[in-house]
Design a protein around this motif. Sequence first.
Motif, PDB file in Angstrom:
ATOM      1  N   LEU A 126       0.849  -1.189   0.000  1.00  0.00           N
ATOM      2  CA  LEU A 126       0.000   0.000   0.000  1.00  0.00           C
ATOM      3  C   LEU A 126       0.882   1.236   0.000  1.00  0.00           C
ATOM      4  N   ARG A 127       0.524   2.212  -0.829  1.00  0.00           N
ATOM      5  CA  ARG A 127       1.279   3.472  -0.859  1.00  0.00           C
ATOM      6  C   ARG A 127       0.365   4.568  -1.387  1.00  0.00           C
ATOM      7  N   TRP A 128       0.541   5.764  -0.833  1.00  0.00           N
ATOM      8  CA  TRP A 128      -0.169   6.933  -1.338  1.00  0.00           C
ATOM      9  C   TRP A 128       0.542   7.399  -2.598  1.00  0.00           C
ATOM     10  N   GLN A 129      -0.201   7.478  -3.702  1.00  0.00           N
ATOM     11  CA  GLN A 129       0.358   7.885  -4.990  1.00  0.00           C
ATOM     12  C   GLN A 129      -0.348   9.151  -5.467  1.00  0.00           C
ATOM     13  N   PRO A 130       0.379  10.040  -6.157  1.00  0.00           N
ATOM     14  CA  PRO A 130      -0.263  11.251  -6.686  1.00  0.00           C
ATOM     15  C   PRO A 130      -1.367  10.913  -7.694  1.00  0.00           C
ATOM     16  N   VAL A 131      -2.477  11.636  -7.610  1.00  0.00           N
ATOM     17  CA  VAL A 131      -3.596  11.423  -8.531  1.00  0.00           C
ATOM     18  C   VAL A 131      -3.128  11.541  -9.978  1.00  0.00           C
ATOM     19  N   ALA A 132      -2.321  12.548 -10.283  1.00  0.00           N
ATOM     20  CA  ALA A 132      -1.858  12.756 -11.662  1.00  0.00           C
ATOM     21  C   ALA A 132      -1.074  11.551 -12.168  1.00  0.00           C
ATOM     22  N   TRP A 133      -0.290  10.924 -11.327  1.00  0.00           N
ATOM     23  CA  TRP A 133       0.501   9.746 -11.706  1.00  0.00           C
ATOM     24  C   TRP A 133      -0.429   8.563 -11.975  1.00  0.00           C
ATOM     25  N   VAL A 134      -1.405   8.367 -11.093  1.00  0.00           N
ATOM     26  CA  VAL A 134      -2.347   7.249 -11.229  1.00  0.00           C
ATOM     27  C   VAL A 134      -3.183   7.398 -12.494  1.00  0.00           C
ATOM     28  N   CYS A 135      -3.589   8.617 -12.819  1.00  0.00           N
ATOM     29  CA  CYS A 135      -4.500   8.859 -13.949  1.00  0.00           C
ATOM     30  C   CYS A 135      -3.788   9.126 -15.273  1.00  0.00           C
ATOM     31  N   ASP A 136      -2.491   8.964 -15.318  1.00  0.00           N
ATOM     32  CA  ASP A 136      -1.717   9.178 -16.546  1.00  0.00           C
ATOM     33  C   ASP A 136      -1.927   7.981 -17.482  1.00  0.00           C
ATOM     34  N   THR A 137      -2.512   8.223 -18.648  1.00  0.00           N
ATOM     35  CA  THR A 137      -2.815   7.131 -19.587  1.00  0.00           C
ATOM     36  C   THR A 137      -1.563   6.463 -20.142  1.00  0.00           C
ATOM     37  N   THR A 138      -0.393   7.074 -19.979  1.00  0.00           N
ATOM     38  CA  THR A 138       0.848   6.464 -20.460  1.00  0.00           C
ATOM     39  C   THR A 138       1.588   5.713 -19.358  1.00  0.00           C
ATOM     40  N   ASN A 139       1.015   5.669 -18.168  1.00  0.00           N
ATOM     41  CA  ASN A 139       1.662   5.013 -17.033  1.00  0.00           C
ATOM     42  C   ASN A 139       1.461   3.493 -17.127  1.00  0.00           C
ATOM     43  N   PRO A 140       2.522   2.720 -17.406  1.00  0.00           N
ATOM     44  CA  PRO A 140       2.379   1.269 -17.535  1.00  0.00           C
ATOM     45  C   PRO A 140       2.327   0.539 -16.191  1.00  0.00           C
ATOM     46  N   LEU A 141       2.430   1.278 -15.082  1.00  0.00           N
ATOM     47  CA  LEU A 141       2.471   0.651 -13.762  1.00  0.00           C
ATOM     48  C   LEU A 141       1.108   0.534 -13.090  1.00  0.00           C
ATOM     49  N   VAL A 142       0.071   1.147 -13.704  1.00  0.00           N
ATOM     50  CA  VAL A 142      -1.282   1.034 -13.155  1.00  0.00           C
ATOM     51  C   VAL A 142      -2.116   0.125 -14.066  1.00  0.00           C
ATOM     52  N   VAL A 143      -3.176  -0.428 -13.533  1.00  0.00           N
ATOM     53  CA  VAL A 143      -4.091  -1.255 -14.330  1.00  0.00           C
ATOM     54  C   VAL A 143      -4.545  -0.419 -15.528  1.00  0.00           C
ATOM     55  N   SER A 144      -4.527  -1.004 -16.717  1.00  0.00           N
ATOM     56  CA  SER A 144      -4.692  -0.246 -17.965  1.00  0.00           C
ATOM     57  C   SER A 144      -5.998   0.540 -18.082  1.00  0.00           C
ATOM     58  N   ASN A 145      -7.089   0.043 -17.523  1.00  0.00           N
ATOM     59  CA  ASN A 145      -8.363   0.747 -17.685  1.00  0.00           C
ATOM     60  C   ASN A 145      -8.553   1.880 -16.677  1.00  0.00           C
ATOM     61  N   LEU A 146      -7.792   1.864 -15.625  1.00  0.00           N
ATOM     62  CA  LEU A 146      -7.953   2.809 -14.527  1.00  0.00           C
ATOM     63  C   LEU A 146      -7.865   4.279 -14.956  1.00  0.00           C
ATOM     64  N   PRO A 147      -6.869   4.704 -15.740  1.00  0.00           N
ATOM     65  CA  PRO A 147      -6.819   6.114 -16.143  1.00  0.00           C
ATOM     66  C   PRO A 147      -7.971   6.544 -17.045  1.00  0.00           C
ATOM     67  N   HIS A 148      -8.764   5.610 -17.529  1.00  0.00           N
ATOM     68  CA  HIS A 148      -9.875   5.934 -18.408  1.00  0.00           C
ATOM     69  C   HIS A 148     -11.191   6.122 -17.648  1.00  0.00           C
ATOM     70  N   PHE A 149     -11.361   5.432 -16.528  1.00  0.00           N
ATOM     71  CA  PHE A 149     -12.605   5.598 -15.779  1.00  0.00           C
ATOM     72  C   PHE A 149     -12.440   6.410 -14.510  1.00  0.00           C
ATOM     73  N   LEU A 150     -11.246   6.464 -13.948  1.00  0.00           N
ATOM     74  CA  LEU A 150     -11.068   7.122 -12.657  1.00  0.00           C
ATOM     75  C   LEU A 150     -11.191   8.648 -12.706  1.00  0.00           C
ATOM     76  N   PRO A 151     -10.635   9.358 -13.705  1.00  0.00           N
ATOM     77  CA  PRO A 151     -10.761  10.827 -13.685  1.00  0.00           C
ATOM     78  C   PRO A 151     -12.202  11.341 -13.590  1.00  0.00           C
TER      79      PRO A 151
END
Length: 168
Positions: free
Chosen positions: A110-135
């Motif tokens: 568990l870690r607190w991550q910046p919203v901008a990092w989590v919602c970056d569509t080019t971020n390969p470290l988050v689940v792929s669909n997440l930046p598309h529905f989370l914002p």
Amino acid sequence: MLAYTICFCRHGDHLLMLYRHRPPNAGLWNGVGGKLRPGESPLACIEREVLEETSLAVRRAATLRFAGLVTWPAGADLTAPTTGMYAFIADLPAGWPRPAAARHIPEGVLRWQPVAWVCDTTNPLVVSNLPHFLPPMLAGAPPQEYRCAYAGTRLMCVTRHPCADVLG
């Protein structure tokens, strides 16, 4: 009824994220949540799962709201017997303690991550669909169904459709 829930706990401009050790989505950052028990409501499930995984009582959040459904075609994730999940946003009050250090739990880290990092569509470290529905969910959009289309394991698109508030 869908079989899973997911919650994104927000504190200011950070989200509490889980780096998963197990499938589905092993090796990627995601929200916290889990499987509904027989007879359990989505709200009761997310309260239980967040408490079990993070020790946070989301009932005490400034707001806890149903944000929508995230669905995918049967067979898109061969490790999951379901085709979707109930999504929630928990906004924590400003005075809520937010530890800087990562915390290891059986499911991962568990870690607190910046919203901008989590919602970056080019971020390969988050689940792929997440930046598309989370914002839109974080922006307070009314609950919608976010349908994810895949070619194999590759996300092709996410479309939005009207959705009733299952809690309201």
